[in-house]
Design a protein around this motif. Structure first.
Motif, short mmCIF file in Angstrom:
data_model
loop_
_atom_site.label_atom_id
_atom_site.label_comp_id
_atom_site.label_asym_id
_atom_site.label_seq_id
_atom_site.Cartn_x
_atom_site.Cartn_y
_atom_site.Cartn_z
N VAL A 216 0.85 -1.19 0.09
CA VAL A 216 0.08 -0.02 0.05
C VAL A 216 0.80 1.32 0.17
O VAL A 216 0.53 2.22 -0.75
CB VAL A 216 -0.96 -0.04 1.33
N PHE A 217 1.84 1.31 0.97
CA PHE A 217 2.93 2.34 0.78
C PHE A 217 3.45 2.60 -0.47
O PHE A 217 3.55 3.59 -1.14
CB PHE A 217 3.68 2.09 2.04
N SER A 218 3.92 1.45 -1.14
CA SER A 218 4.75 1.53 -2.16
C SER A 218 3.70 2.31 -3.54
O SER A 218 4.06 2.75 -4.47
CB SER A 218 5.28 0.10 -2.73
N ARG A 219 2.54 1.65 -3.39
CA ARG A 219 1.56 1.91 -4.44
C ARG A 219 0.82 3.14 -4.33
O ARG A 219 0.87 4.01 -5.62
CB ARG A 219 0.52 0.74 -4.39
N PHE A 220 0.68 3.72 -3.06
CA PHE A 220 0.05 4.98 -3.26
C PHE A 220 0.62 6.15 -2.44
O PHE A 220 0.25 7.40 -2.48
CB PHE A 220 -1.15 4.72 -2.37
N PHE A 221 1.82 5.94 -1.80
CA PHE A 221 2.60 6.98 -1.10
C PHE A 221 3.80 7.11 -1.68
O PHE A 221 4.61 8.19 -1.56
CB PHE A 221 2.40 6.78 0.39
N GLU A 222 4.54 6.11 -1.78
CA GLU A 222 5.98 6.28 -2.20
C GLU A 222 6.39 7.36 -3.25
O GLU A 222 7.02 8.19 -3.05
CB GLU A 222 6.50 4.92 -2.73
N ALA A 223 5.72 7.24 -4.42
CA ALA A 223 5.90 8.10 -5.55
C ALA A 223 5.53 9.64 -5.25
O ALA A 223 6.36 10.48 -5.49
CB ALA A 223 5.17 7.68 -6.69
N LYS A 224 4.68 9.94 -4.41
CA LYS A 224 4.18 10.99 -4.01
C LYS A 224 5.26 11.82 -2.96
O LYS A 224 5.54 12.95 -2.91
CB LYS A 224 2.94 11.16 -3.29
N VAL A 242 14.73 9.39 2.04
CA VAL A 242 14.35 7.95 1.62
C VAL A 242 14.64 6.89 2.47
O VAL A 242 14.26 6.10 3.06
CB VAL A 242 14.86 7.65 0.16
N VAL A 243 15.97 7.07 2.75
CA VAL A 243 16.54 6.37 3.84
C VAL A 243 15.96 6.39 5.18
O VAL A 243 15.88 5.41 5.92
CB VAL A 243 18.15 6.63 4.20
N GLY A 244 15.47 7.69 5.67
CA GLY A 244 14.82 7.69 7.12
C GLY A 244 13.50 7.19 7.02
O GLY A 244 13.10 6.16 7.83
N ILE A 245 12.84 7.13 5.99
CA ILE A 245 11.65 6.14 5.58
C ILE A 245 12.03 4.67 5.63
O ILE A 245 11.21 3.92 6.39
CB ILE A 245 10.86 6.43 4.69
N PHE A 265 15.05 -4.81 4.26
CA PHE A 265 15.08 -5.37 2.78
C PHE A 265 13.74 -4.93 2.05
O PHE A 265 13.61 -4.57 1.02
CB PHE A 265 15.22 -6.94 2.93
N PHE A 266 12.66 -5.33 2.81
CA PHE A 266 11.40 -4.81 2.38
C PHE A 266 11.15 -3.13 2.00
O PHE A 266 10.45 -2.96 1.20
CB PHE A 266 10.24 -5.43 3.32
N ALA A 267 11.82 -2.41 3.12
CA ALA A 267 11.87 -1.26 2.88
C ALA A 267 12.53 -0.79 1.36
O ALA A 267 12.01 0.22 0.77
CB ALA A 267 12.78 -0.47 4.01
N GLY A 268 13.76 -1.31 1.06
CA GLY A 268 14.31 -1.32 -0.12
C GLY A 268 13.49 -1.62 -1.54
O GLY A 268 13.58 -0.87 -2.11
N LEU A 269 12.57 -2.70 -1.27
CA LEU A 269 11.77 -3.33 -2.25
C LEU A 269 10.55 -1.98 -2.49
O LEU A 269 10.36 -1.80 -3.54
CB LEU A 269 10.96 -4.54 -1.78
N VAL A 270 10.12 -1.33 -1.28
CA VAL A 270 9.42 -0.48 -1.54
C VAL A 270 9.69 0.74 -2.41
O VAL A 270 8.80 1.01 -3.43
CB VAL A 270 8.96 0.21 -0.20
N PRO A 275 11.63 4.15 -10.36
CA PRO A 275 12.85 4.52 -11.22
C PRO A 275 13.62 5.83 -10.50
O PRO A 275 14.96 6.06 -10.36
CB PRO A 275 12.57 4.84 -12.60
N ASN A 276 12.63 6.67 -10.23
CA ASN A 276 13.15 8.06 -9.54
C ASN A 276 14.03 7.89 -8.29
O ASN A 276 14.85 8.73 -7.83
CB ASN A 276 12.03 8.94 -9.54
N ALA A 277 13.35 7.02 -7.29
CA ALA A 277 13.83 6.54 -6.16
C ALA A 277 15.22 5.95 -6.13
O ALA A 277 16.15 6.25 -5.58
CB ALA A 277 12.97 5.69 -5.46
#
Length: 411
Positions: A216-224, A242-245, A265-270, A275-277
């Motif tokens: 959910v975080f990756s899909r709806f919040f990460e890009a914003k 990004v590292v802080g999150i 590990f999953f934080a990195g996957l998020v 590509p911008n991240a």
């Protein structure tokens, strides 16, 4: 200056000196064509020997190095997740899956059989070794492929796909092991299957909840969020957010009962899906280079000098099993799909055991002698160091002797 302030100043001096020495070690090992992690392990062990003689670390020093080692492992696995390409992996899944399955089952099985029946270790330590055997530190080998400009060959791309599957399965198996080992210890091996079934069920339920949160975080919040960070700050500062999150997600995983390393590990996957991240990854290098050495230095600090000599024999047996496991488990299935050249290259490239292997054994050591004893831990350090030294040397020789490697992916 009071005693506590003086102690803190000396510890800061020590941390600064070790950070500087780590840079020199990396440069020196690179010139020798060897992985820097071996130098970090040796530095940590020398620090342990010095502390045994002069007792300069004390409890505050031990806590500081444990904290820095924890930050190091979070940084390490965050980068593993960040560099993962799940979408790309799905397109090439069929050709890598057979090799990956053989790799996991052969290495896990051989690790357990060698530990439990040949070395006579208890059930839980044998489980830790089995899971540690399944891992691969392909980063140790990939530098050699890059030197020879064959990373984009059909064998190089296949290796990267198998290694990516290996990383993901290694992290999942590691998380499952951390969940079931204490439950098995508390209940005994008499009720083994019910305990494993119940604990695994709870683990997978928690994993689904955490995975859903990450999705959910990756899909709806990460890009914003990354867009917001780029708008308010110029590079490389956005990577710090990004590292802080990533650290926050790792901490949430820890609070849910997972290892913070799993969360990292999953934080990195998020962030890997954006590509911008991933473009921020270069600015993460400095943080990575600062903290990751402390993980391996911390491993060296945990080696009991008295256990190391006694562990050499055990380490030699486990080393043989570790090498054979990858040559058979990864090389065998590759032989059926690519022939002898691919089997030799991929089998040898998969031999090194470093990051995830040492995370597994370090966690076991922290649980107590019932999980991983000082002798078993030292033996696996021997396996990690030797495989990380020998594999690149043999691989470089193979790449130089083999005929030209074809480029492009064969389906």
């Amino acid at each position: 200056m009071n005693e506590s302030a003086q102690t803190l100043s000396l510890l800061i001096l020590l941390v600064g000196a070790i950070s500087t020495i780590s840079i020199l070690i990396k440069e020196g090992m690179t010139r020798l064509g060897l992985p820097s992690l071996v130098g970090y392990l040796v530095l940590g062990f020398l620090l342990r020997l010095a502390d045994s003689q002069w007792q300069f670390l004390g409890e505050p020093g031990q806590e500081i190095f444990e904290f820095l080692a924890e930050v190091g492992v979070i940084s390490l696995l965050f980068r593993v997740g960040l560099e993962s390409d799940l979408a790309g992996l799905m397109h090439q899944l069929s050709r890598a899956t057979k090799i990956w399955i053989g790799d996991i089952f052969v290495n896990g099985g051989l690790g357990f059989v060698t530990s439990y029946w040949l070395l006579g270790l208890a059930f839980i330590p044998s489980l830790f070794i089995a899971i540690a055997f399944t891992a691969t530190s392909v980063g140790v080998s990939i530098g050699v492929w890059q030197e020879e400009n064959v990373t984009d060959s059909k064998y190089g791309e296949l290796l990267l796909d198998v290694a990516e599957l290996d990383d993901i399965s290694g992290v999942i198996l590691m998380a499952l092991l951390f969940a079931i080992a204490p439950a098995i210890q508390d209940s005994g091996t008499g009720r083994l299957l019910p305990v494993i079934a119940k604990t695994s069920g709870i683990f997978f339920l928690e994993a689904v909840v955490f995975g859903a949160f990450c999705y959910v975080f990756s899909r709806f919040f990460e890009a914003k969020l990354t867009k917001f960070f780029r708008r308010i700050e110029a590079p490389p500062e956005p990577m710090l957010e990004v590292v802080g999150i990533g650290f926050i997600i790792a901490a949430i995983a820890g609070l849910l009962g997972f290892s913070v390393a799993i969360g990292a590990f999953f934080a990195g996957l998020v962030f890997s899906r954006d590509p911008n991240a991933v473009k921020f990854d270069a600015s993460f290098d400095s943080l990575y280079e600062l903290f990751t050495p402390f993980f391996f230095i911390g491993i060296g600090l945990k080696i009991n000098p008295s256990a190391l000599t006694a562990a050499l024999g055990m380490g030699g047996i486990l080393l043989l099993a570790a090498v054979l496991g990858k040559l058979i488990g990864a090389g065998g299935p590759t032989l059926l799909t690519t022939g002898w050249t691919g089997a030799a290259l991929i089998g040898v490239s998969m031999v090194p055991r470093a990051e995830i292997t040492m995370i597994v054994m370090g966690k076991g050591l922290s649980l107590g002698e019932w999980a991983v004893s000082n002798q078993v831990f030292a033996a696996m350090v021997v396996v990690s160091a030797v495989t990380s030294i020998l594999a690149p040397i043999i691989l470089r020789s193979l790449l130089n002797k083999l005929p030209e490697i074809p480029t492009g992916v064969s389906n």
